[in-house]
Design an enzyme around this catalytic site. Sequence first.
Site, PDB file in Angstrom:
ATOM      1  N   ALA A 117      19.943  22.042   2.930  1.00  0.00           N
ATOM      2  CA  ALA A 117      20.897  23.146   3.031  1.00  0.00           C
ATOM      3  C   ALA A 117      21.522  23.241   4.409  1.00  0.00           C
ATOM      4  O   ALA A 117      22.645  23.743   4.558  1.00  0.00           O
ATOM      5  CB  ALA A 117      20.208  24.466   2.673  1.00  0.00           C
ATOM      6  N   GLY A 136      25.585  23.818   6.010  1.00  0.00           N
ATOM      7  CA  GLY A 136      25.840  25.009   6.824  1.00  0.00           C
ATOM      8  C   GLY A 136      25.336  26.283   6.187  1.00  0.00           C
ATOM      9  O   GLY A 136      25.667  27.378   6.634  1.00  0.00           O
ATOM     10  N   LYS A 137      24.505  26.154   5.153  1.00  0.00           N
ATOM     11  CA  LYS A 137      24.004  27.339   4.459  1.00  0.00           C
ATOM     12  C   LYS A 137      22.797  27.950   5.163  1.00  0.00           C
ATOM     13  O   LYS A 137      22.582  29.155   5.109  1.00  0.00           O
ATOM     14  CB  LYS A 137      23.637  26.982   3.014  1.00  0.00           C
ATOM     15  CG  LYS A 137      24.834  26.524   2.178  1.00  0.00           C
ATOM     16  CD  LYS A 137      24.402  26.021   0.809  1.00  0.00           C
ATOM     17  CE  LYS A 137      25.597  25.595  -0.035  1.00  0.00           C
ATOM     18  NZ  LYS A 137      25.193  25.054  -1.355  1.00  0.00           N
ATOM     19  N   ILE A 138      22.006  27.105   5.795  1.00  0.00           N
ATOM     20  CA  ILE A 138      20.838  27.540   6.558  1.00  0.00           C
ATOM     21  C   ILE A 138      21.011  27.067   7.991  1.00  0.00           C
ATOM     22  O   ILE A 138      21.397  25.915   8.235  1.00  0.00           O
ATOM     23  CB  ILE A 138      19.532  26.955   5.970  1.00  0.00           C
ATOM     24  CG1 ILE A 138      19.343  27.372   4.508  1.00  0.00           C
ATOM     25  CG2 ILE A 138      18.328  27.372   6.812  1.00  0.00           C
ATOM     26  CD1 ILE A 138      19.129  28.839   4.289  1.00  0.00           C
TER      27      ILE A 138
END
Length: 345
Positions: free
Chosen positions: A287, A291-293
């Site tokens: 993730a 760029g989600k985490i």
Amino acid sequence: MQHNVFTDNPTVPIDVKDRSLSEILDGMLKTGFQGRKLAESVQAWHNMVKEKNMTVLMGLSGAMVPAGMRRVISYMIRERMIDCLVSTGANMFHDCHEALGRKHYVGSHLANDEKLFEHGVDRIYDVFAVEDEFRVADNLIADFAEEIGEISCSSREFMHLLGKELVKRGAPEDSIVVSAYRHNVPIFIPALSDSSIGIGLTIARRRGLKLEIDQIKDVDEITQIVEKSGRTGVVYVGGGVPKNFIQQTEVIASILGMDIGGHDYAIQYTSDAPHWGGLSGCTFDEAVSWGKIAAQAKKVQVFVDATIALPIVAHALHEKCRETKRSAPVFDWEGPEGLDIAYEE
């Protein structure tokens, strides 16, 4: 002799003695495998709720309510261990089913399913439910939708109205939907049509009602939560649609010019494996590539049956958080620019 940094932190065998559950979990921090990961998840969650200007979002998938987890989730809502819930529609339907006084039953995965069908009993692995009782709830939702009338609303707005209706009917606060209504915790159901709530709304539609659940408004509203929060942490029970619905907020915010850097904490309890390529088992490191985490986020993934993990984790947090004064977010959905968020002092 060169110092070996890999041997700075020896394991400590866990011993048996009189102590609390949270102390057992603390002891497991020096063990290995998923026992240590379970302990690390409690540590990370406790740190989340101690932080100022932190919003905790939970994704809830799987048949957690039929399996007996509804009071765990409603407790976490009341104690503001979570601030926003994204769920499957099925979990919220089953919660409403029990809130209205009906039950799920201890069954067996070895039961004869043809005989169950003849007796009007549905099976969820080793849990039974009565189909006719479900259909009463389906029609109740249809009747309630007709009372609301012809509106367009997000699933969050619909679930708030449904919570208000359950309170009016005397539903107890151990209901997830009721707890969320009373404590201003939004519930999003991004795949609401894929559930018995969707069945109830379809019944109402066939009767001529034009109530629309605006799922794109859902996306906008939860993205606003992430954009306007100080920091965010995520907890996923299973994966599926609830997980990605929360994850994609970071991508949307970035596309819209608000590069907020990804979620700051990430915890998941899952029985899925990453090597099949599915979202439910994919790692938080994966993730990061989207760029989600955030790369520096505290990431804990526990490969475990959530019906084992949730009661243990909730009780450990219950013990650890007794002295913690939470700075929980307060959501105002009627602000001049959409959502406003203030954090309790």
